[in-house]
Write an enzyme that holds these catalytic residues in place. Structure first.
Site: not given
Ligand code: ZN
Ligand code: ZN
Length: 331
Positions: A46, A111, A164
């Site tokens: 983040c 996030h 990710h």
């Molecule tokens: Zn995050």
């Protein structure tokens, strides 16, 4: 430090990387709660938590806060390292240093972002970073092959919720990639054609297992899918390596649509995807044709699969394809 160990009984190699056991993990049951956070003060990916990162390798900038759209960072708990030393020999077993590069692509500053709900601009940026990093890592003098992959959901091996993907480059060609190479090379020499080009022709004519397509790519459930709802995204034009991908918006668009279909039909399943692409030495080989292979984590392999290496798919690829095709992914 990592090492590659060879099993005397099967001849298979395994990466032994005890440092990976130190990774931060989502606590069981916390995944759903974590997903709802737009920003998590404990998340190293983040914005504002850069001190928890081992460094920043590259960034795609954007004008709005936080100033970046995607980031590339070294994996803090790498499976392989470029400076891995030769393991101390025990005199009985075969082992070599676990040499390579392990990077993380942070796909969004947010996030709670998800590939399935990203805008076209965001998805294009993500796919662009995939291609650039795969090019860079495969270009490294020590690389023999590079694997781009994404684990989504705790059950599929993701240790962090923040969106990710990862790339691991190795100084050896891993067995699965070598097996594809060998099969395709033989097929090409026997029939004079790329097996995937030929399969694509058959699939497009039949349509039974096609899920979605655009001018440049097809999404389909393979004829011999090993898992329920397994999907492949394939370039229509013969293309050896993902590093040659030019039609990024078309690929990003189809990937987004496929993920929407998957989410709507299976209720947001955990999944893994991996780009199966030519190893460095075969980057111009006629037999290689890259594809993105996506496997939802809906069944666990049992003892038979473990013992035989022969998967049992308890579903019909044609039914899977029909169900996914019938979802409306929007425009
Ligand atoms: Zn995050
Ligand atoms: Zn081909």
């Amino acid at each position: 430090m990592s090492e590659l160990r060879r099993d005397r009984i099967t001849g298979s190699w395994v990466i032994v990387a005890p440092q990976r056991g130190l990774r931060p993990r989502m606590k069981s049951g916390s995944e759903r709660a974590q997903k709802r956070l737009h920003f998590d003060p404990a998340c190293p990916f983040c914005p504002g938590n850069e001190a928890q990162l081992p460094g920043i390798i590259a960034e795609i900038k954007m004008q709005d806060a936080p100033g970046w759209r995607a980031r590339v960072v070294p994996n803090k708990f790498p499976a392989v390292q470029i400076d891995s030393e030769t393991p101390v020999a025990d005199g009985h077993h075969q082992a070599r240093p676990g040499k390579g590069l392990h990077e993380v692509i942070i796909e969004s500053p947010w996030h709670d972002a998800e590939l399935a709900s990203m805008s076209a601009t965001e998805l294009i940026a993500v796919v662009g970073v995939y291609r650039e990093r795969l090019r860079t890592l495969l270009d490294h003098t020590d690389s023999a092959a590079a694997i781009l992959f994404r684990n989504y959901g705790q059950d599929a091996g993701a240790s962090l919720v923040h969106p990710h993907a990862q790339i691991i480059a190795l100084d050896v060609v891993p067995q699965h990639v070598a097996a594809i190479s060998e099969w395709a090379k033989r097929y090409h020499s026997d029939y004079g054609r790329c097996p995937l080009c030929e399969e694509l022709g058959i699939e497009c004519e039949s349509g039974a297992r096609i899920v979605d397509e655009n001018a440049h790519f097809v999404a389909l459930v393979p004829f011999a899918a090993q898992h329920p709802f397994e999907l492949c995204l394939v370039p229509k034009r013969h293309q050896t390596s993902f590093t040659e991908l030019e039609e990024i918006p078309a690929f990003a668009g189809l990937l987004g649509r496929v993920l929407i279909r998957l989410k709507a039909s299976l209720g947001d399943p955990p999944y893994n995807f991996v780009v199966e692409s030519a190893p460095r030495k075969e980057i111009t080989a006629l037999h290689w044709h890259w594809r993105l292979r996506l496997v939802p984590d809906v069944v666990t392999w049992g003892g038979f699969e473990l013992g035989s290496g022969l998967p049992i798919n308890p579903s019909s690829p044609e039914d899977n394809a029909r169900l996914l095709r019938e979802i409306d992914p929007g425009s």
